[in-house]
Design a protein around this motif. Structure first.
Motif, PDB file in Angstrom:
ATOM      1  N   PRO A  48      -2.844  29.825  -1.504  1.00 56.96           N
ATOM      2  CA  PRO A  48      -2.869  29.176  -2.836  1.00 56.96           C
ATOM      3  C   PRO A  48      -2.625  30.164  -3.967  1.00 56.96           C
ATOM      4  O   PRO A  48      -2.048  29.808  -4.992  1.00 56.96           O
ATOM      5  CB  PRO A  48      -4.263  28.558  -2.914  1.00 56.96           C
ATOM      6  CG  PRO A  48      -5.070  29.255  -1.888  1.00 56.96           C
ATOM      7  CD  PRO A  48      -4.127  29.634  -0.796  1.00 56.96           C
ATOM      8  N   ALA A  49      -3.077  31.427  -3.781  1.00 57.67           N
ATOM      9  CA  ALA A  49      -2.824  32.420  -4.829  1.00 57.67           C
ATOM     10  C   ALA A  49      -1.330  32.688  -4.962  1.00 57.67           C
ATOM     11  O   ALA A  49      -0.808  32.813  -6.083  1.00 57.67           O
ATOM     12  CB  ALA A  49      -3.569  33.718  -4.513  1.00 57.67           C
ATOM     13  N   ALA A  50      -0.625  32.780  -3.827  1.00 59.60           N
ATOM     14  CA  ALA A  50       0.821  33.000  -3.877  1.00 59.60           C
ATOM     15  C   ALA A  50       1.528  31.819  -4.549  1.00 59.60           C
ATOM     16  O   ALA A  50       2.452  32.001  -5.349  1.00 59.60           O
ATOM     17  CB  ALA A  50       1.362  33.204  -2.464  1.00 59.60           C
ATOM     18  N   ILE A  51       1.084  30.601  -4.215  1.00 57.97           N
ATOM     19  CA  ILE A  51       1.665  29.425  -4.868  1.00 57.97           C
ATOM     20  C   ILE A  51       1.395  29.457  -6.366  1.00 57.97           C
ATOM     21  O   ILE A  51       2.273  29.161  -7.188  1.00 57.97           O
ATOM     22  CB  ILE A  51       1.098  28.139  -4.232  1.00 57.97           C
ATOM     23  CG1 ILE A  51       1.536  28.028  -2.772  1.00 57.97           C
ATOM     24  CG2 ILE A  51       1.536  26.910  -5.025  1.00 57.97           C
ATOM     25  CD1 ILE A  51       0.899  26.880  -2.017  1.00 57.97           C
ATOM     26  N   GLY A  52       0.161  29.833  -6.746  1.00 58.42           N
ATOM     27  CA  GLY A  52      -0.177  29.901  -8.171  1.00 58.42           C
ATOM     28  C   GLY A  52       0.653  30.929  -8.917  1.00 58.42           C
ATOM     29  O   GLY A  52       1.110  30.691 -10.044  1.00 58.42           O
ATOM     30  N   VAL A  53       0.871  32.107  -8.292  1.00 55.08           N
ATOM     31  CA  VAL A  53       1.695  33.137  -8.928  1.00 55.08           C
ATOM     32  C   VAL A  53       3.123  32.638  -9.120  1.00 55.08           C
ATOM     33  O   VAL A  53       3.746  32.865 -10.160  1.00 55.08           O
ATOM     34  CB  VAL A  53       1.680  34.431  -8.082  1.00 55.08           C
ATOM     35  CG1 VAL A  53       2.739  35.406  -8.573  1.00 55.08           C
ATOM     36  CG2 VAL A  53       0.309  35.082  -8.131  1.00 55.08           C
ATOM     37  N   ASN A  54       3.639  31.923  -8.125  1.00 54.08           N
ATOM     38  CA  ASN A  54       4.992  31.381  -8.239  1.00 54.08           C
ATOM     39  C   ASN A  54       5.082  30.344  -9.357  1.00 54.08           C
ATOM     40  O   ASN A  54       6.053  30.321 -10.126  1.00 54.08           O
ATOM     41  CB  ASN A  54       5.405  30.745  -6.909  1.00 54.08           C
ATOM     42  CG  ASN A  54       6.826  30.211  -6.952  1.00 54.08           C
ATOM     43  OD1 ASN A  54       7.783  30.948  -7.099  1.00 54.08           O
ATOM     44  ND2 ASN A  54       6.953  28.905  -6.811  1.00 54.08           N
ATOM     45  N   VAL A  55       4.062  29.495  -9.448  1.00 54.29           N
ATOM     46  CA  VAL A  55       4.053  28.490 -10.523  1.00 54.29           C
ATOM     47  C   VAL A  55       4.028  29.165 -11.889  1.00 54.29           C
ATOM     48  O   VAL A  55       4.767  28.775 -12.804  1.00 54.29           O
ATOM     49  CB  VAL A  55       2.843  27.548 -10.358  1.00 54.29           C
ATOM     50  CG1 VAL A  55       2.672  26.660 -11.600  1.00 54.29           C
ATOM     51  CG2 VAL A  55       3.010  26.685  -9.118  1.00 54.29           C
ATOM     52  N   ARG A  56       3.187  30.187 -12.027  1.00 55.08           N
ATOM     53  CA  ARG A  56       3.107  30.876 -13.320  1.00 55.08           C
ATOM     54  C   ARG A  56       4.417  31.582 -13.644  1.00 55.08           C
ATOM     55  O   ARG A  56       4.872  31.566 -14.797  1.00 55.08           O
ATOM     56  CB  ARG A  56       1.960  31.897 -13.303  1.00 55.08           C
ATOM     57  CG  ARG A  56       1.855  32.645 -14.632  1.00 55.08           C
ATOM     58  CD  ARG A  56       0.750  33.670 -14.650  1.00 55.08           C
ATOM     59  NE  ARG A  56       0.780  34.422 -15.895  1.00 55.08           N
ATOM     60  CZ  ARG A  56       0.183  34.035 -17.014  1.00 55.08           C
ATOM     61  NH1 ARG A  56      -0.509  32.919 -17.036  1.00 55.08           N
ATOM     62  NH2 ARG A  56       0.278  34.776 -18.109  1.00 55.08           N
ATOM     63  N   THR A  57       5.031  32.196 -12.644  1.00 53.63           N
ATOM     64  CA  THR A  57       6.298  32.887 -12.872  1.00 53.63           C
ATOM     65  C   THR A  57       7.369  31.923 -13.357  1.00 53.63           C
ATOM     66  O   THR A  57       8.112  32.219 -14.300  1.00 53.63           O
ATOM     67  CB  THR A  57       6.759  33.582 -11.581  1.00 53.63           C
ATOM     68  OG1 THR A  57       5.760  34.528 -11.163  1.00 53.63           O
ATOM     69  CG2 THR A  57       8.073  34.317 -11.794  1.00 53.63           C
ATOM     70  N   ARG A  58       7.453  30.772 -12.693  1.00 52.99           N
ATOM     71  CA  ARG A  58       8.439  29.770 -13.120  1.00 52.99           C
ATOM     72  C   ARG A  58       8.119  29.242 -14.515  1.00 52.99           C
ATOM     73  O   ARG A  58       9.028  29.048 -15.332  1.00 52.99           O
ATOM     74  CB  ARG A  58       8.472  28.610 -12.114  1.00 52.99           C
ATOM     75  CG  ARG A  58       9.089  28.979 -10.777  1.00 52.99           C
ATOM     76  CD  ARG A  58       8.980  27.818  -9.799  1.00 52.99           C
ATOM     77  NE  ARG A  58       9.618  26.624 -10.320  1.00 52.99           N
ATOM     78  CZ  ARG A  58      10.917  26.349 -10.206  1.00 52.99           C
ATOM     79  NH1 ARG A  58      11.710  27.208  -9.599  1.00 52.99           N
ATOM     80  NH2 ARG A  58      11.414  25.234 -10.700  1.00 52.99           N
ATOM     81  N   ARG A  59       6.835  29.030 -14.796  1.00 51.68           N
ATOM     82  CA  ARG A  59       6.442  28.533 -16.117  1.00 51.68           C
ATOM     83  C   ARG A  59       6.785  29.544 -17.199  1.00 51.68           C
ATOM     84  O   ARG A  59       7.306  29.187 -18.259  1.00 51.68           O
ATOM     85  CB  ARG A  59       4.948  28.225 -16.128  1.00 51.68           C
ATOM     86  CG  ARG A  59       4.455  27.580 -17.425  1.00 51.68           C
ATOM     87  CD  ARG A  59       2.952  27.413 -17.398  1.00 51.68           C
ATOM     88  NE  ARG A  59       2.272  28.707 -17.385  1.00 51.68           N
ATOM     89  CZ  ARG A  59       0.961  28.867 -17.216  1.00 51.68           C
ATOM     90  NH1 ARG A  59       0.205  27.802 -17.021  1.00 51.68           N
ATOM     91  NH2 ARG A  59       0.429  30.065 -17.219  1.00 51.68           N
ATOM     92  N   ASP A  60       6.504  30.821 -16.924  1.00 57.29           N
ATOM     93  CA  ASP A  60       6.811  31.861 -17.915  1.00 57.29           C
ATOM     94  C   ASP A  60       8.319  31.984 -18.116  1.00 57.29           C
ATOM     95  O   ASP A  60       8.784  32.208 -19.244  1.00 57.29           O
ATOM     96  CB  ASP A  60       6.238  33.203 -17.452  1.00 57.29           C
ATOM     97  CG  ASP A  60       4.720  33.240 -17.528  1.00 57.29           C
ATOM     98  OD1 ASP A  60       4.133  32.329 -18.144  1.00 57.29           O
ATOM     99  OD2 ASP A  60       4.117  34.169 -16.947  1.00 57.29           O
ATOM    100  N   ALA A  61       9.080  31.842 -17.010  1.00 54.13           N
ATOM    101  CA  ALA A  61      10.531  31.920 -17.138  1.00 54.13           C
ATOM    102  C   ALA A  61      11.060  30.778 -18.000  1.00 54.13           C
ATOM    103  O   ALA A  61      11.931  30.974 -18.866  1.00 54.13           O
ATOM    104  CB  ALA A  61      11.181  31.895 -15.756  1.00 54.13           C
ATOM    105  N   LEU A  62      10.533  29.567 -17.766  1.00 55.82           N
ATOM    106  CA  LEU A  62      10.960  28.429 -18.578  1.00 55.82           C
ATOM    107  C   LEU A  62      10.553  28.615 -20.040  1.00 55.82           C
ATOM    108  O   LEU A  62      11.309  28.255 -20.953  1.00 55.82           O
ATOM    109  CB  LEU A  62      10.344  27.138 -18.026  1.00 55.82           C
ATOM    110  CG  LEU A  62      10.889  26.654 -16.676  1.00 55.82           C
ATOM    111  CD1 LEU A  62      10.108  25.442 -16.196  1.00 55.82           C
ATOM    112  CD2 LEU A  62      12.370  26.313 -16.790  1.00 55.82           C
TER     113      LEU A  62
END
Length: 374
Positions: free
Chosen positions: A144-158
Motif C-alpha cells: 500500500p505504501a508503494a501504491i500511495g507513493v505512485n498516487v502522490r507522484t501522479r497527483r504532483d505531476a498533474l
C-alpha cells in the motif's frame, strides 16, 4: 458535499466494519494467541477506526493511532484478526499525504513496530501461521505504501502540469495586453505627433487646418486613453466591468482618415466580407501597426493598403514608397505583428521592396485547420 464526507469516513468504515464483523471469529485454526477477543479487543478496533478519520487532515494521527492500536492488540495476545486492515490504510494514507522522503521512514517504523509486536508474541523460530508473519507485515505495509507513493507522484505531476498551464495562460494574456497597449497607445502617439507637426506647420497661414489637426489629436488621445484604461483594468484584475469591443476592420475607415489627415496619401482596397473575430482583430491590428510604422519610420508620401480574400485566406498588404522604411524592422512592431498573425494561424512577412519602400504582407486563414486522424 457527500463525496467529500465519504472520502473522510471510508477508511474508518473499512476498519470498523471488518474489525467488528470478523474479530469474534479470529483465531480459528491459529496458534500462539493467549486471549480471546473481548471488549478491549473491540475497543482497540474502534480506536483504530477513529484514528483513520483524521487521515486526510492529520495523517500523523492516523499513523500513530492505527499503529498503536494494532501493536496493543497483538501485544495483548489476541489472535491475528481484521484489525490488521488498519496497517495498510495508514501506510497508504501517509504515502499519499507526505513526500517519499518523509513517508518511507514513517512506514518503515510502522512495519517494524507491527513486526516486532507479532514476533515477540509468536516467538522464534516462527512456525504455522507465525511463519507467514514477516511476509504478511511486508505486504501490509510495503504494497500500500508503494501504491500511495505512485498516487502522490501522479497527483504532483498533474499539479505541476496544471500550474504550468496556468502560468502559460497568464503569460499569454499579459503578452496580449502588452500588444494591445503597444498597438493602441503607440498608434495614438504616432498620430498625435504627426498631427501636432501639421498644426505647428500651418498654424499661422491656415488656422482651419490647424484646428482640424488639434481636433484629430483630441479624438485620437481619447481613444488611446480609453484603450489603455481598459487594458490596465484587466491587468489589475478589474475584469467584471464592461470591456471595449474588440477592434476590427469595420474601424479601418477611421484609421485611414487619421493617417491621411497627416498628409500621407493612402490608397485602400478593403474587402468587406464577414470574418471570424480572431482574424478580424488580427487583420485590423496588423493594418494599424503597419501604417503606424510608415508614419514613424518610412518618411513616405504614399502608401497602398489591400485587404482581400485569397482562396481560404485573408490577405493583408501594406506597401509604401518611403526611403527609410528599413528602420521599421526595429523594435517590437514587426514582432508584434508576426505574433498576432501566428495566433490567428497565419504568417507575416515584412521587408524592403525591390523597387524601393517597404512591404508588410500577412496571410490569415479564414477557417481553422482540420485535424486529421493519425
Amino acid at each position: 458535499m457527500v463525496s467529500r464526507a465519504w472520502r473522510v469516513v471510508w477508511p474508518a468504515l473499512l476498519i470498523a466494519g471488518a474489525g467488528l464483523a470478523g474479530t469474534g471469529d479470529a483465531g480459528e485454526g491459529e496458534f500462539g494467541w493467549t486471549r480471546s477477543p473481548d471488549l478491549t479487543a473491540y475497543l482497540l478496533v474502534v480506536a483504530a477506526a477513529a484514528a483513520a478519520l483524521a487521515l486526510r487532515r492529520l495523517p500523523a494521527v492516523t499513523l500513530a493511532g492505527c499503529g498503536a492500536a494494532v501493536v496493543a492488540y497483538l501485544a495483548a495476545g489476541y489472535p491475528v484478526g481484521p484489525i490488521l486492515v488498519a496497517v495498510p490504510v495508514a501506510a497508504a494514507g501517509v504515502a499519499v499525504a507526505w513526500p517519499a522522503g518523509r513517508s518511507v521512514p514513517a512506514n518503515v517504523a510502522l512495519g517494524l513496530a507491527v513486526y516486532v509486536a507479532g514476533g515477540l508474541r509468536f516467538g522464534l523460530p516462527y512456525s504455522g501461521v507465525a511463519g507467514t508473519w514477516p511476509l504478511l507485515v511486508l505486504l501490509a505495509v510495503a504494497l500500500p505504501a508503494a501504491i500511495g507513493v505512485n498516487v502522490r507522484t501522479r497527483r504532483d505531476a498533474l499539479a505541476d502540469v496544471h500550474e504550468a498551464n496556468v502560468l502559460r495562460v497568464v503569460a499569454d494574456e499579459r503578452t496580449r495586453m502588452a500588444h494591445e497597449l503597444h498597438d493602441a497607445v503607440g498608434h495614438g502617439l504616432a498620430v498625435i505627433a504627426m498631427q501636432a507637426g501639421v498644426a505647428l506647420h500651418v498654424l499661422d497661414r491656415d488656422p482651419g487646418k490647424a484646428r482640424e489637426s488639434l481636433e484629430a489629436i483630441r479624438a485620437t488621445s481619447r481613444d488611446a486613453l480609453d484603450g489603455m484604461r481598459a487594458e490596465l483594468g484587466l491587468l489589475r484584475g478589474e475584469g467584471d466591468g464592461p470591456r471595449r469591443p474588440a477592434a476590427g476592420l469595420a474601424e479601418a475607415p477611421v484609421l485611414l482618415q487619421r493617417i491621411r489627415s497627416g498628409g500621407l496619401a493612402v490608397a485602400a482596397d478593403i474587402w468587406a466580407g464577414e470574418l471570424p473575430q480572431e482574424v478580424d482583430v488580427a487583420a485590423y491590428r496588423i493594418l494599424q501597426e503597419a501604417l503606424t510604422n510608415v508614419l514613424r519610420h518610412a518618411d513616405a508620401g504614399n502608401a497602398r493598403v489591400r485587404v482581400a480574400r485569397d482562396g481560404d485566406d485573408l490577405l493583408v498588404e501594406v506597401h509604401d514608397d518611403g526611403r527609410a522604411a528599413g528602420a521599421a524592422t526595429g523594435g517590437s512592431g514587426i514582432t508584434g505583428m508576426r505574433t498576432r498573425a501566428a495566433r490567428a494561424g497565419g504568417t507575416l512577412e515584412a521587408g524592403p521592396r525591390p523597387g524601393g519602400g517597404f512591404a508588410v504582407t500577412a496571410r490569415l486563414p479564414l477557417e481553422p485547420p482540420v485535424e486529421r486522424a493519425p
